[in-house]
Design an enzyme around this catalytic site. Structure first.
Site, PDB file in Angstrom:
ATOM      1  N   GLU A 331       0.827  -1.191   0.000  1.00 40.09           N
ATOM      2  CA  GLU A 331       0.000   0.000   0.000  1.00 40.09           C
ATOM      3  C   GLU A 331       0.869   1.252   0.000  1.00 40.09           C
ATOM      4  OE1 GLU A 331      -3.645  -1.832   2.725  1.00 40.09           O
ATOM      5  OE2 GLU A 331      -2.088  -0.602   3.663  1.00 40.09           O
ATOM      6  N   CYS A 332       0.612   2.151  -0.922  1.00 35.98           N
ATOM      7  CA  CYS A 332       1.235   3.473  -0.962  1.00 35.98           C
ATOM      8  C   CYS A 332       2.759   3.362  -0.873  1.00 35.98           C
ATOM      9  CB  CYS A 332       0.658   4.356   0.137  1.00 35.98           C
ATOM     10  SG  CYS A 332       0.902   6.138  -0.156  1.00 35.98           S
ATOM     11  N   GLY A 333       3.380   3.737   0.255  1.00 38.65           N
ATOM     12  CA  GLY A 333       4.830   3.648   0.372  1.00 38.65           C
ATOM     13  C   GLY A 333       5.349   2.249   0.145  1.00 38.65           C
ATOM     14  N   MET A 335       4.039   0.107  -1.945  1.00 36.77           N
ATOM     15  CA  MET A 335       4.058  -0.039  -3.403  1.00 36.77           C
ATOM     16  C   MET A 335       5.245   0.695  -4.007  1.00 36.77           C
ATOM     17  SD  MET A 335       1.524   1.655  -6.232  1.00 36.77           S
ATOM     18  CE  MET A 335       2.324   3.224  -5.856  1.00 36.77           C
ATOM     19  N   SER A 424      -1.087  -0.844  -4.736  1.00 39.29           N
ATOM     20  CA  SER A 424      -1.663   0.404  -5.238  1.00 39.29           C
ATOM     21  C   SER A 424      -1.326   1.513  -4.257  1.00 39.29           C
ATOM     22  CB  SER A 424      -3.178   0.294  -5.390  1.00 39.29           C
ATOM     23  OG  SER A 424      -3.811   0.362  -4.127  1.00 39.29           O
TER      24      SER A 424
END
Length: 443
Positions: A331-333, A335, A424
């Protein structure tokens, strides 16, 4: 003091001092030896981390967009079972929601019957406070405004004018706080420096203890303890989470350190039903322990690019893990570090795992935020985005996944989904139901 007190800290707008007051109250009451349970209205990770440090108890998110009312009631009852005081920090202004007031602090207060303590920035205000307080009180008369704390009030004369405004409106005045130039909560979006955060929490507690009557606040918000979820008069069904088909069979690695710290406690509780969780640190561990699933949550990898980029033995292990069928949720970081590289604020490029065909940058920051709904195979998973980084290329995500914002508008937000990868910019909440993650986690 005996009994149970609970309330939500709210304000007419952001910037009134909700976080400072919340942290000060949490620590000041904890200093009295009381059991304090903190909550945060909304999806934010950062405030609950500060709350946890201030109260010495994990902070819990309550979010009406990502969670059902039944789930929120169950969370609140479970986590307040042994508490003497429960304090919820609101989000933005009292009636500010994803759409109009939907999901606002006011809606959460109504759902959980929380008394509201308003924080009003009265630095440049006197009797006009009456009109503002009257509007907040009467916009939804069902809300119980337990009182108001006036912030940035330096003189007794000024406070007397504000008390007169309260008297005319019928809202109790619960005290005032003078400006304090030495009181500074560390920036919410530049990482959490534990030492600086602790200094700020202690300063906030001293400020609260010196200027507010804590006994009066507890007395104004004392109530009966919340009934167990499902025992209320509401006809709303109790949330019934789905149990995994093969619980406890997997080994799950979860990255947790200063670079990867955006973790919902309820998500971890859910993961524990699928197997045994092992925490590790991409900042310190040079090799990946054996596992079936790897979870890389969001955080602040951009602050630790030197350490992360130089940990090539770990990235090699992660590539090998994926090649051998290991499942990766990012998730986010999380990814971002799976991509080829991250460009820092100075423009320097730092190589990362090279597992996903993306590159990201935090140079020329641009804020992306908002609630998100992911639809995959006719199942829904909810979460939110909050990041300043951007893709430097134009990656193509999985085509059969639709992402919508809180207003139902489809937005371009690539999701990388295959048999053993789910990545993502979204921070997901699956503490109530994993949705489309269910089969993926069990596979």
């Amino acid at each position: 003091m005996p009994g149970f007190s609970h309330f939500i800290i709210a304000a007419p707008h952001s910037g009134a001092g909700k976080t400072t007051v919340t942290l000060g109250l949490l620590r000041a009451l904890n200093n009295r030896g009381l059991n304090i349970q903190p909550f945060k209205c909304g999806p934010d990770f950062i405030d609950p981390l500060h709350h946890s440090a201030a109260a010495n108890t994990p902070g819990i998110n309550l979010d009406l967009y990502m969670m059902s009312p039944a789930h929120i009631r169950e969370l609140y009852q479970r986590n307040t079972r042994k508490a003497d005081v429960a304090i919820t920090e609101g989000v933005m202004g009292l009636f500010d929601g994803a759409q109009k007031r939907e999901g606002s602090s006011a809606d959460l207060a109504a759902l959980l019957q929380l008394p509201v303590i308003l924080i009003l920035n009265a630095k440049a205000m006197a009797y006009s406070a009456a009109a503002l307080l009257y509007g907040l009180k009467n916009f939804d008369p069902a809300l119980r405004i337990a009182g108001v704390i006036f912030n940035f009030v330096d003189t007794a004369t000024h406070y007397q004018l504000l008390k007169e405004a309260c008297d005319d409106v019928g809202i109790p005045a619960l005290g005032h706080l003078p400006a304090n130039k030495h009181l500074h909560i560390p920036s919410r979006h530049l990482g959490l420096d534990t030492a600086n955060a602790e200094d700020a929490i202690q300063a906030a507690a001293r400020h609260i203890e010196e200027h507010l009557d804590l006994d009066a606040i507890l007395a104004a918000t004392r109530t009966s303890r919340p009934a167990p979820a499902g025992n209320s008069a509401s006809s709303e069904p109790k949330a019934q989470p789905t149990a995994p088909a093969n619980p406890g069979k997997k080994t799950i690695l979860v990255a947790r350190d200063a670079a990867f710290l955006f973790l919902y406690p309820e998500n971890l509780r859910r993961l524990e039903t699928y197997g045994r969780i092992i925490f590790f640190s991409p900042l310190k561990d040079t090799h990946l322990p054996p596992a079936d699933i790897l979870y890389l949550p969001g955080g602040y990898p951009e602050l630790y690019l030197d350490q992360l980029s130089n940990n090539q033995s770990l990235w090699h292990d992660i590539r090998t893990f994926a090649a051998n069928g290991g499942r990766i949720l990012a998730e986010c970081g999380g990814m971002m570090v799976l991509g080829h590289s991250i460009i820092d604020e100075s423009g320097k490029t730092w190589p990362t795992a090279g597992l996903v065909d993306i590159a990201t940058t935090i140079k020329d920051k641009k804020l992306t935020l908002g609630y998100r709904t992911l639809t995959l195979n006719n199942q829904i998973l909810k979460g939110h985005e909050f990041h300043y980084s951007q893709f430097t290329n134009n990656p193509t995500g999985t085509k059969n996944i639709a992402i919508h914002n809180a207003r139902g508008q489809e937005i371009p937000a690539p999701v990388f989904y295959r048999q053993n990868l789910f990545a993502s910019y979204m921070h997901f909440y699956w503490g109530e139901s994993p949705g489309p993650l269910e089969a993926w986690l069990e596979g």
